[in-house]
Design an enzyme around this catalytic site. Structure first.
Site, PDB file in Angstrom:
ATOM      1  N   LYS A   1      -5.007   4.365  26.759  1.00  0.00           N
ATOM      2  CA  LYS A   1      -5.580   3.586  25.664  1.00  0.00           C
ATOM      3  C   LYS A   1      -7.098   3.513  25.636  1.00  0.00           C
ATOM      4  O   LYS A   1      -7.676   3.075  24.637  1.00  0.00           O
ATOM      5  CB  LYS A   1      -5.029   2.148  25.716  1.00  0.00           C
ATOM      6  CG  LYS A   1      -3.541   2.054  25.509  1.00  0.00           C
ATOM      7  CD  LYS A   1      -3.138   2.637  24.186  1.00  0.00           C
ATOM      8  CE  LYS A   1      -1.643   2.756  24.002  1.00  0.00           C
ATOM      9  NZ  LYS A   1      -1.276   3.630  22.902  1.00  0.00           N
TER      10      LYS A   1
ATOM     11  N   TYR B   1       2.842   3.637  22.462  1.00  0.00           N
ATOM     12  CA  TYR B   1       2.268   4.838  23.068  1.00  0.00           C
ATOM     13  C   TYR B   1       1.479   5.647  22.035  1.00  0.00           C
ATOM     14  O   TYR B   1       0.366   6.105  22.307  1.00  0.00           O
ATOM     15  CB  TYR B   1       3.372   5.693  23.677  1.00  0.00           C
ATOM     16  CG  TYR B   1       2.875   6.588  24.786  1.00  0.00           C
ATOM     17  CD1 TYR B   1       2.900   6.180  26.118  1.00  0.00           C
ATOM     18  CD2 TYR B   1       2.375   7.863  24.524  1.00  0.00           C
ATOM     19  CE1 TYR B   1       2.448   6.998  27.144  1.00  0.00           C
ATOM     20  CE2 TYR B   1       1.910   8.679  25.525  1.00  0.00           C
ATOM     21  CZ  TYR B   1       1.955   8.243  26.837  1.00  0.00           C
ATOM     22  OH  TYR B   1       1.479   9.046  27.834  1.00  0.00           O
TER      23      TYR B   1
ATOM     24  N   HIS C   1       2.027  16.319  21.032  1.00  0.00           N
ATOM     25  CA  HIS C   1       3.211  15.988  21.829  1.00  0.00           C
ATOM     26  C   HIS C   1       4.077  14.993  21.065  1.00  0.00           C
ATOM     27  O   HIS C   1       3.585  13.997  20.536  1.00  0.00           O
ATOM     28  CB  HIS C   1       2.803  15.398  23.183  1.00  0.00           C
ATOM     29  CG  HIS C   1       2.367  16.435  24.171  1.00  0.00           C
ATOM     30  ND1 HIS C   1       2.648  16.347  25.517  1.00  0.00           N
ATOM     31  CD2 HIS C   1       1.694  17.589  24.016  1.00  0.00           C
ATOM     32  CE1 HIS C   1       2.161  17.409  26.135  1.00  0.00           C
ATOM     33  NE2 HIS C   1       1.561  18.164  25.244  1.00  0.00           N
TER      34      HIS C   1
ATOM     35  N   TYR D   1       6.006  10.615  33.512  1.00  0.00           N
ATOM     36  CA  TYR D   1       5.694   9.457  34.343  1.00  0.00           C
ATOM     37  C   TYR D   1       6.838   9.306  35.337  1.00  0.00           C
ATOM     38  O   TYR D   1       8.003   9.291  34.934  1.00  0.00           O
ATOM     39  CB  TYR D   1       5.594   8.183  33.505  1.00  0.00           C
ATOM     40  CG  TYR D   1       4.373   8.088  32.632  1.00  0.00           C
ATOM     41  CD1 TYR D   1       3.331   7.237  32.960  1.00  0.00           C
ATOM     42  CD2 TYR D   1       4.263   8.835  31.459  1.00  0.00           C
ATOM     43  CE1 TYR D   1       2.205   7.130  32.153  1.00  0.00           C
ATOM     44  CE2 TYR D   1       3.144   8.753  30.651  1.00  0.00           C
ATOM     45  CZ  TYR D   1       2.119   7.895  31.004  1.00  0.00           C
ATOM     46  OH  TYR D   1       1.009   7.795  30.202  1.00  0.00           O
TER      47      TYR D   1
ATOM     48  N   PRO E   1      -5.450   3.600  33.100  1.00  0.00           N
ATOM     49  CA  PRO E   1      -5.172   4.780  32.268  1.00  0.00           C
ATOM     50  C   PRO E   1      -3.691   5.071  32.064  1.00  0.00           C
ATOM     51  O   PRO E   1      -3.354   6.025  31.363  1.00  0.00           O
ATOM     52  CB  PRO E   1      -5.851   5.910  33.046  1.00  0.00           C
ATOM     53  CG  PRO E   1      -5.877   5.442  34.463  1.00  0.00           C
ATOM     54  CD  PRO E   1      -6.061   3.961  34.383  1.00  0.00           C
TER      55      PRO E   1
END
Length: 393
Positions: free
Chosen positions: A299, A387, A74, A203, A295
């Site tokens: 990580k 990220y 991604h 998100y 979560p």
């Protein structure tokens, strides 16, 4: 039965397995004991997001073939807030780094298979009962398997046995401080036989609560909604879950969620936890045994693997050169990345979860942060770098 090895490893999750493989590469012996069965750890659904560092390490270790074939790379993430969407493009902002979606259970399968192919020694369904002698040069791990008692005499003990394992409990209580946050909400998560609804993760802040659209494969979706801590799975029918996901993820747009058979449902409290010292004598901790992150930032597994890189390097230096400075600096080396990950995970959690009334002061602060993502390339870069995982820290 008494066994002997150089490094005794408690836990056959990603941390313990990665350590055993790296040690074998360096010519260092190890034995792994695991409380659960092999079938259980290979089916246990946990994380699914691999940072660039983790992917690179698995490739270097020679265990990335199936990950490269079946994992989904991604290159960005969608962030929604009250009907507004921003995309954070990873590759453009981080010099080509990205993430790979590949389930933790698949990682574990690959690592176990690779270690067994090397002749690695495992004891599954083996319960660690105590760790003794960590302040000396020959600590011992006492465990039981099939009702029989055994012990492993070793040079070092690697505690990769999770939050509830005995490794952290063995550390002297005055050797570390604990830090924790209990968030006032949980995630109701589902796995469903449904094609992903988006080409990248979403998100989403909504006045009804947070939602996340993720995936495990081209045919399996992983989705979450924010619920109260006292909520129960029994309160939610499959149709109610899909309807709620539709509302929160569409966020005022015409976005549609692909629906399918839900084959797993669970509720997970959101929390942060860590200790500020991960070693004592010949005992070294890694992964969930020493730290837990919510979560939201993806990580958990990646931090565990990052710990192991430092641990394996320290053991290599000890056995190759007789030097102990990397052993001595292990906690400090790990903690730099752990604190960074704790901050990023907290940032993502507080940004996208409903915590106060819609329109309140707290809400306006959340919205101000989100709006800044849309106008600041630097802010997007900060999110992207964290990220995909910082290369060095």
């Amino acid at each position: 039965m008494q066994l002997k090895t150089q490094v005794g490893i408690i836990g056959a999750g990603p941390a313990g397995l990665t350590l055993s493989l790296l040690l074998a590469k360096f010519g260092i012996e190890s034995i792994i004991i695991e409380n659960r069965s092999r079938a259980y750890v290979e089916a246990r659904v946990r994380a699914g997001l691999l940072e660039q560092n983790t992917v690179d390490l698995f490739k270097d270790m020679g265990v990335g073939e199936r990950m490269e074939c079946e994992g989904a790379e991604h290159h960005g993430v969608y962030l929604n807030f009250d009907g507004v969407r921003h995309r954070v493009p990873f590759k453009e902002l981080t010099g080509g780094r990205c993430i790979t979606i590949y389930g933790q259970q698949e990682v574990v399968k690959d690592l176990i298979e690779a270690r067994l192919a090397q002749g690695g020694e495992f004891f599954f369904e083996a319960s660690a009962k105590s760790i003794e002698g960590i302040e000396g040069n020959s600590p011992e791990i006492h465990f039981e398997q099939n009702g029989e008692k055994h012990n492993i005499l070793c040079d070092f003990v690697a505690g990769c046995d999770g939050y509830h394992g005995i490794s952290r409990q063995t550390l002297p209580k005055d050797s570390y401080n604990e830090f924790h946050i209990e968030y006032p909400f949980s995630w109701l998560g589902i796995l469903a036989h449904a094609a992903p609804s988006s080409d990248e993760l979403i998100y989403s802040y909504h006045q009804r609560g947070f939602a996340l659209s993720s995936l495990r494969s081209e045919t399996v979706s992983r989705l979450y909604i924010q619920v109260p801590n006292d909520d129960k799975i029994e309160n939610w029918t499959d149709e109610q879950i899909w309807d709620e996901l539709e509302i929160r993820l569409s966020n005022g747009s015409d976005f549609k969620v692909n629906r399918g058979e839900i084959f797993e449902k669970s509720i997970t409290p959101m929390r942060s936890f860590m200790i500020d010292n991960m070693q004592h004598g010949r005992l070294f901790l890694a992964g969930d045994a020493a730290h837990i992150v919510p979560p939201t930032g993806g990580k958990g597994l990646n931090l565990a693997v990052a710990d192991i890189r430092f641990m394996a390097a320290a053991f290599k230096e000890f056995y190759t050169n007789g030097q102990e400075h990397l052993l001595e600096s292990y906690s400090q080396d790990c903690l730099r990345r752990i604190w960074r990950a704790q901050d990023f995970s907290n940032f993502m959690t507080t940004l996208f979860h409903k915590q106060s009334e819609h329109g309140s002061f707290e809400y306006q602060l959340q919205k101000a942060k989100f709006d800044y993502i849309g106008i600041s390339e630097a802010y997007k870069t900060t999110i992207a770098e964290n990220y995909v995982g910082l290369k060095e820290i």
